[in-house]
Design a protein around this motif. Structure first.
Motif, PDB file in Angstrom:
ATOM      1  N   ILE A  76    -107.739   2.506   3.998  1.00 17.59           N
ATOM      2  CA  ILE A  76    -108.131   3.601   3.108  1.00 17.59           C
ATOM      3  C   ILE A  76    -107.073   3.825   2.032  1.00 17.59           C
ATOM      4  O   ILE A  76    -107.383   4.014   0.858  1.00 17.59           O
ATOM      5  CB  ILE A  76    -108.352   4.894   3.922  1.00 17.59           C
ATOM      6  N   ASP A  77    -105.798   3.821   2.454  1.00 14.76           N
ATOM      7  CA  ASP A  77    -104.701   4.019   1.497  1.00 14.76           C
ATOM      8  C   ASP A  77    -103.573   3.046   1.838  1.00 14.76           C
ATOM      9  O   ASP A  77    -102.695   3.364   2.645  1.00 14.76           O
ATOM     10  CB  ASP A  77    -104.186   5.455   1.545  1.00 14.76           C
ATOM     11  N   PRO A  78    -103.580   1.861   1.229  1.00 19.97           N
ATOM     12  CA  PRO A  78    -102.553   0.859   1.534  1.00 19.97           C
ATOM     13  C   PRO A  78    -101.135   1.327   1.229  1.00 19.97           C
ATOM     14  O   PRO A  78    -100.169   0.750   1.738  1.00 19.97           O
ATOM     15  CB  PRO A  78    -102.943  -0.324   0.637  1.00 19.97           C
ATOM     16  N   ASN A  79    -101.002   2.379   0.411  1.00 13.84           N
ATOM     17  CA  ASN A  79     -99.671   2.876   0.058  1.00 13.84           C
ATOM     18  C   ASN A  79     -99.210   4.036   0.934  1.00 13.84           C
ATOM     19  O   ASN A  79     -98.182   4.651   0.659  1.00 13.84           O
ATOM     20  CB  ASN A  79     -99.658   3.311  -1.414  1.00 13.84           C
ATOM     21  N   ASP A  80     -99.957   4.325   1.975  1.00 10.79           N
ATOM     22  CA  ASP A  80     -99.591   5.413   2.897  1.00 10.79           C
ATOM     23  C   ASP A  80     -98.561   4.880   3.893  1.00 10.79           C
ATOM     24  O   ASP A  80     -98.903   4.241   4.893  1.00 10.79           O
ATOM     25  CB  ASP A  80    -100.836   5.916   3.619  1.00 10.79           C
ATOM     26  N   VAL A  81     -97.292   5.171   3.623  1.00 11.02           N
ATOM     27  CA  VAL A  81     -96.210   4.692   4.484  1.00 11.02           C
ATOM     28  C   VAL A  81     -96.365   5.258   5.897  1.00 11.02           C
ATOM     29  O   VAL A  81     -96.144   4.557   6.893  1.00 11.02           O
ATOM     30  CB  VAL A  81     -94.836   5.079   3.904  1.00 11.02           C
ATOM     31  N   GLY A  82     -96.746   6.524   5.993  1.00 14.15           N
ATOM     32  CA  GLY A  82     -96.901   7.150   7.297  1.00 14.15           C
ATOM     33  C   GLY A  82     -97.920   6.435   8.156  1.00 14.15           C
ATOM     34  O   GLY A  82     -97.705   6.241   9.365  1.00 14.15           O
ATOM     35  N   GLU A 114     -90.498  -1.777  -1.843  1.00 11.79           N
ATOM     36  CA  GLU A 114     -89.603  -0.700  -2.271  1.00 11.79           C
ATOM     37  C   GLU A 114     -89.391   0.349  -1.178  1.00 11.79           C
ATOM     38  O   GLU A 114     -88.531   1.227  -1.325  1.00 11.79           O
ATOM     39  CB  GLU A 114     -90.161  -0.013  -3.527  1.00 11.79           C
ATOM     40  N   SER A 115     -90.158   0.272  -0.084  1.00 12.67           N
ATOM     41  CA  SER A 115     -90.067   1.287   0.973  1.00 12.67           C
ATOM     42  C   SER A 115     -88.888   1.004   1.900  1.00 12.67           C
ATOM     43  O   SER A 115     -88.930   0.069   2.712  1.00 12.67           O
ATOM     44  CB  SER A 115     -91.365   1.347   1.779  1.00 12.67           C
ATOM     45  N   VAL A 116     -87.863   1.832   1.808  1.00 12.46           N
ATOM     46  CA  VAL A 116     -86.691   1.690   2.668  1.00 12.46           C
ATOM     47  C   VAL A 116     -87.058   2.000   4.121  1.00 12.46           C
ATOM     48  O   VAL A 116     -86.578   1.344   5.055  1.00 12.46           O
ATOM     49  CB  VAL A 116     -85.560   2.626   2.185  1.00 12.46           C
ATOM     50  N   ASN A 117     -87.931   2.982   4.330  1.00  7.15           N
ATOM     51  CA  ASN A 117     -88.304   3.370   5.688  1.00  7.15           C
ATOM     52  C   ASN A 117     -88.983   2.231   6.438  1.00  7.15           C
ATOM     53  O   ASN A 117     -88.694   1.984   7.618  1.00  7.15           O
ATOM     54  CB  ASN A 117     -89.233   4.588   5.655  1.00  7.15           C
ATOM     55  N   ASP A 120     -86.338  -0.485   7.182  1.00  6.82           N
ATOM     56  CA  ASP A 120     -85.439  -0.051   8.260  1.00  6.82           C
ATOM     57  C   ASP A 120     -86.122  -0.137   9.620  1.00  6.82           C
ATOM     58  O   ASP A 120     -85.521  -0.561  10.614  1.00  6.82           O
ATOM     59  CB  ASP A 120     -84.970   1.387   8.014  1.00  6.82           C
ATOM     60  N   ARG A 121     -87.396   0.276   9.664  1.00  7.05           N
ATOM     61  CA  ARG A 121     -88.112   0.238  10.940  1.00  7.05           C
ATOM     62  C   ARG A 121     -88.318  -1.209  11.404  1.00  7.05           C
ATOM     63  O   ARG A 121     -88.203  -1.495  12.603  1.00  7.05           O
ATOM     64  CB  ARG A 121     -89.469   0.941  10.790  1.00  7.05           C
ATOM     65  N   LEU A 122     -88.599  -2.101  10.478  1.00  3.19           N
ATOM     66  CA  LEU A 122     -88.749  -3.515  10.830  1.00  3.19           C
ATOM     67  C   LEU A 122     -87.456  -4.062  11.421  1.00  3.19           C
ATOM     68  O   LEU A 122     -87.472  -4.760  12.445  1.00  3.19           O
ATOM     69  CB  LEU A 122     -89.161  -4.318   9.590  1.00  3.19           C
ATOM     70  N   ILE A 123     -86.340  -3.740  10.804  1.00  2.00           N
ATOM     71  CA  ILE A 123     -85.041  -4.206  11.309  1.00  2.00           C
ATOM     72  C   ILE A 123     -84.787  -3.650  12.711  1.00  2.00           C
ATOM     73  O   ILE A 123     -84.322  -4.362  13.602  1.00  2.00           O
ATOM     74  CB  ILE A 123     -83.911  -3.798  10.334  1.00  2.00           C
TER      75      ILE A 123
END
Length: 269
Positions: free
Chosen positions: A213-219, A250-253, A256-259
């Motif tokens: 629905i929203d590919p840019n929704d980081v949450g 560009e998403s640092v969050n 970081d979560r991947l790492i």
């Protein structure tokens, strides 16, 4: 402010400068003048609330009473009522906030914004289970009066969750998704509740739909990865985050979560 006496923005900037320099009463006057220019100007009310703790106890009550009279003059709804009531509750306590909300309702009538604000402060600043039950009762009545009000229904789901009535909350959230299938926060809340109830089947699909629905929704992307990881699907969680980082570099969050997950996997092996 002297050059542009009719400019609300100029008065707000000047008021902040006065407040920064410790001229609290002068700043208060400027904030009030900005509101008089535009009675529906939300930021003016919120700035006054933030300034109130800097006043003497006696003066605080006077300013709150003035604020109350200004709220009653707003034409239409008061969409910032929840923020305003929460500010009052944080500085002066729940009872003070509820007292002023009752006065606003007495002056303005049974408005959905004020119903939402009352329930919000009861939940956010609850001191006992009774406050949660009171919020739920207010929300049920509000939904009867405003059956299509999405925020009232969403807050009801939260109240039910905090009362440990998860099955009822899940039902409310499912109904909300029928009303607004593209509301991602509702999807995330439903996914979390289903997982809590140990009903993970279908949660992955719910969260994948949120990402679609929203590919840019980081949450939504973070929640999908979290859910997969908690379901003992580490490779799927990492693949999901890889795709997310590729989509949103560009998403640092997300990075970081991947790492973090990669390091966790390395430690487990």
């Amino acid at each position: 402010a002297r050059i542009c006496p009719d400019n609300r923005g100029t008065r707000m900037i000047y008021a902040r400068r006065l407040e920064y320099n410790g001229k609290i009463e002068e700043a208060l006057k400027m904030y009030q003048e900005a509101i008089f220019m535009d009675p529906g100007f939300a930021n003016g009310y919120l700035c006054i609330c933030d300034l109130i703790p800097k006043l003497t106890p006696e003066r605080r009550e006077e300013v709150l009473d003035d604020l109350e009279s200004m709220v009653t003059r707003i034409i239409g709804g008061v969409p910032f009522a929840s923020n305003l009531a929460s500010r009052v509750a944080s500085f002066h306590g729940l009872e003070s906030s509820l007292k002023h909300l009752e006065k606003w309702k007495a002056a303005r009538g049974n408005e959905s914004d004020l119903i939402l604000a009352t329930a919000t402060v009861l939940i956010d600043y609850k001191e006992s289970r009774e406050h949660l039950e009171q919020a739920l009762e207010i929300l049920n009545q509000g939904i009867q009066d405003f059956p299509a009000h999405f925020q009232l229904r969403s807050l009801k789901a939260r109240a039910l969750t905090e009362l440990n009535q998860d099955d009822s909350a899940i039902e409310v959230l499912r109904d909300l998704l029928e009303l607004q299938p593209t509301h991602n926060m509702t999807r995330i809340m439903l996914g979390r509740l289903l997982t809590t109830k140990e009903l993970p089947e279908g949660v992955t699909a719910i969260l994948e739909e949120a990402v679609e629905i929203d590919p840019n929704d980081v949450g939504a992307r973070m929640e999908l990865a979290r859910h997969l990881w908690n379901q003992d699907l580490p490779l799927e969680a990492i693949d999901s985050l890889y795709a997310s980082v590729k989509w949103m570099p560009e998403s640092v969050n997300l990075a970081d979560r991947l790492i973090e997950l990669l390091l966790d996997m390395d430690r487990d092996q």
